[in-house]
Design a protein around this motif. Structure first.
Motif, PDB file in Angstrom:
ATOM      1  N   PRO A 141      24.235  15.452  65.447  1.00 32.55           N
ATOM      2  CA  PRO A 141      23.633  16.593  66.155  1.00 32.55           C
ATOM      3  C   PRO A 141      24.579  17.283  67.144  1.00 32.55           C
ATOM      4  CG  PRO A 141      22.665  14.519  66.895  1.00 32.55           C
ATOM      5  CD  PRO A 141      23.554  14.205  65.728  1.00 32.55           C
ATOM      6  N   ALA A 142      25.683  16.637  67.515  1.00 29.14           N
ATOM      7  CA  ALA A 142      26.642  17.263  68.437  1.00 29.14           C
ATOM      8  C   ALA A 142      27.425  18.385  67.761  1.00 29.14           C
ATOM      9  CB  ALA A 142      27.596  16.215  69.003  1.00 29.14           C
ATOM     10  N   PHE A 156      30.982  20.521  67.933  1.00 26.49           N
ATOM     11  CA  PHE A 156      31.995  19.844  67.124  1.00 26.49           C
ATOM     12  C   PHE A 156      31.826  20.178  65.647  1.00 26.49           C
ATOM     13  CE2 PHE A 156      31.408  16.503  70.569  1.00 26.49           C
ATOM     14  CZ  PHE A 156      32.532  16.876  71.267  1.00 26.49           C
ATOM     15  N   ARG A 157      32.934  20.097  64.926  1.00 26.93           N
ATOM     16  CA  ARG A 157      32.915  20.238  63.473  1.00 26.93           C
ATOM     17  C   ARG A 157      33.098  18.856  62.859  1.00 26.93           C
ATOM     18  NH1 ARG A 157      36.376  23.004  65.473  1.00 26.93           N
ATOM     19  NH2 ARG A 157      38.141  22.086  64.407  1.00 26.93           N
ATOM     20  N   ARG A 169      32.444  26.456  81.338  1.00 29.70           N
ATOM     21  CA  ARG A 169      32.925  27.253  80.210  1.00 29.70           C
ATOM     22  C   ARG A 169      32.334  26.709  78.906  1.00 29.70           C
ATOM     23  NH1 ARG A 169      35.712  28.858  84.155  1.00 29.70           N
ATOM     24  NH2 ARG A 169      37.614  30.069  84.085  1.00 29.70           N
ATOM     25  N   ASN A 170      32.166  27.624  77.958  1.00 28.06           N
ATOM     26  CA  ASN A 170      31.904  27.202  76.592  1.00 28.06           C
ATOM     27  C   ASN A 170      33.278  27.020  75.958  1.00 28.06           C
ATOM     28  OD1 ASN A 170      31.427  26.937  73.871  1.00 28.06           O
ATOM     29  ND2 ASN A 170      29.933  28.591  73.760  1.00 28.06           N
ATOM     30  N   LEU A 171      33.688  25.803  75.745  1.00 27.12           N
ATOM     31  CA  LEU A 171      35.035  25.525  75.260  1.00 27.12           C
ATOM     32  C   LEU A 171      35.271  26.077  73.864  1.00 27.12           C
ATOM     33  CD1 LEU A 171      35.535  21.920  76.665  1.00 27.12           C
ATOM     34  CD2 LEU A 171      36.091  24.130  77.721  1.00 27.12           C
ATOM     35  N   ASP A 172      34.191  26.326  73.116  1.00 27.79           N
ATOM     36  CA  ASP A 172      34.322  26.944  71.796  1.00 27.79           C
ATOM     37  C   ASP A 172      34.916  28.352  71.905  1.00 27.79           C
ATOM     38  OD1 ASP A 172      33.049  24.642  70.943  1.00 27.79           O
ATOM     39  OD2 ASP A 172      31.166  25.644  70.408  1.00 27.79           O
ATOM     40  N   ASP A 173      34.772  28.986  73.071  1.00 27.19           N
ATOM     41  CA  ASP A 173      35.264  30.348  73.282  1.00 27.19           C
ATOM     42  C   ASP A 173      36.656  30.400  73.907  1.00 27.19           C
ATOM     43  OD1 ASP A 173      32.828  31.262  72.332  1.00 27.19           O
ATOM     44  OD2 ASP A 173      31.970  31.516  74.342  1.00 27.19           O
ATOM     45  N   GLU A 174      37.224  29.252  74.244  1.00 31.15           N
ATOM     46  CA  GLU A 174      38.526  29.210  74.914  1.00 31.15           C
ATOM     47  C   GLU A 174      39.651  29.174  73.877  1.00 31.15           C
ATOM     48  OE1 GLU A 174      39.009  29.329  78.348  1.00 31.15           O
ATOM     49  OE2 GLU A 174      36.864  29.804  78.297  1.00 31.15           O
ATOM     50  N   SER A 175      40.588  30.114  73.977  1.00 30.57           N
ATOM     51  CA  SER A 175      41.660  30.214  72.980  1.00 30.57           C
ATOM     52  C   SER A 175      42.515  28.947  72.900  1.00 30.57           C
ATOM     53  CB  SER A 175      42.542  31.424  73.269  1.00 30.57           C
ATOM     54  OG  SER A 175      43.151  31.315  74.539  1.00 30.57           O
ATOM     55  N   ALA A 176      42.633  28.221  73.988  1.00 30.90           N
ATOM     56  CA  ALA A 176      43.434  26.982  73.985  1.00 30.90           C
ATOM     57  C   ALA A 176      42.854  25.930  73.045  1.00 30.90           C
ATOM     58  CB  ALA A 176      43.535  26.418  75.402  1.00 30.90           C
ATOM     59  N   PHE A 177      41.584  26.078  72.699  1.00 28.23           N
ATOM     60  CA  PHE A 177      40.917  25.066  71.870  1.00 28.23           C
ATOM     61  C   PHE A 177      40.504  25.594  70.496  1.00 28.23           C
ATOM     62  CE2 PHE A 177      39.857  23.774  76.315  1.00 28.23           C
ATOM     63  CZ  PHE A 177      40.659  22.643  76.333  1.00 28.23           C
ATOM     64  N   GLY A 208      40.073  25.949  66.873  1.00 31.30           N
ATOM     65  CA  GLY A 208      40.280  25.018  65.761  1.00 31.30           C
ATOM     66  C   GLY A 208      40.355  23.559  66.163  1.00 31.30           C
ATOM     67  N   VAL A 209      40.020  23.238  67.431  1.00 28.57           N
ATOM     68  CA  VAL A 209      40.131  21.869  67.938  1.00 28.57           C
ATOM     69  C   VAL A 209      38.753  21.362  68.357  1.00 28.57           C
ATOM     70  CG1 VAL A 209      41.123  20.431  69.773  1.00 28.57           C
ATOM     71  CG2 VAL A 209      42.462  22.295  68.791  1.00 28.57           C
ATOM     72  N   ASN A 210      38.395  20.165  67.929  1.00 26.68           N
ATOM     73  CA  ASN A 210      37.194  19.523  68.454  1.00 26.68           C
ATOM     74  C   ASN A 210      37.500  19.055  69.874  1.00 26.68           C
ATOM     75  OD1 ASN A 210      35.276  19.708  66.370  1.00 26.68           O
ATOM     76  ND2 ASN A 210      36.175  17.967  65.295  1.00 26.68           N
TER      77      ASN A 210
END
Length: 132
Positions: free
Chosen positions: A23-24, A16-17, A69-77, A79-81
């Protein structure tokens, strides 16, 4: 109002940003138990809310797009937490698309709403409720 709920689970990695996440903000794993509850005011001609088998298959299919999946690598997400709340909405919207496409059977066209709940643990969960 009648309802039927089906359940499955997913395991994802994400980060998360924002300072609020502490720590998350670092990459971490999460396992969610996922409930999809379908609603309608009256039962269909067969006396059911929705075909439980088809509802279970579609939940599994939607979650399969996210599982392991690593959701950080998914294009659907991008810029999204991918908070629990965001994931609940994502799953609900994808299941709503499945209903609209007829993948839960013709009887499912009488559904009026869906609620998706992601359980982070036995003491914390988040839900998203939408109309169909």
């Amino acid at each position: 109002m009648f309802s039927v709920t089906v359940r499955d689970h997913i395991m994802v990695a994400h980060s998360f940003r924002g300072e609020v996440f502490g720590p998350a903000q670092r990459l971490h794993g999460a396992t969610f138990v996922v409930d999809a509850t379908y609603r309608r005011p009256e039962l269909d001609d067969d006396g059911i809310v929705v075909d439980i088998g088809l509802a279970t298959e579609q939940l599994k299919a939607v979650l399969g797009e996210l599982n392991y999946r690593n959701l950080d690598d998914e294009s659907a997400f991008t810029g999204v937490n991918t908070t629990t709340e965001v994931l609940a909405r994502t799953v609900a919207d994808r299941l709503a698309d499945a209903v609209a496409a007829g993948r839960l059977g013709e009887g499912a066209r009488g559904l009026t709403g869906i609620t998706v709940t992601l359980h982070e643990s036995h003491i914390a969960w988040a839900s998203y409720e939408r109309s169909l």
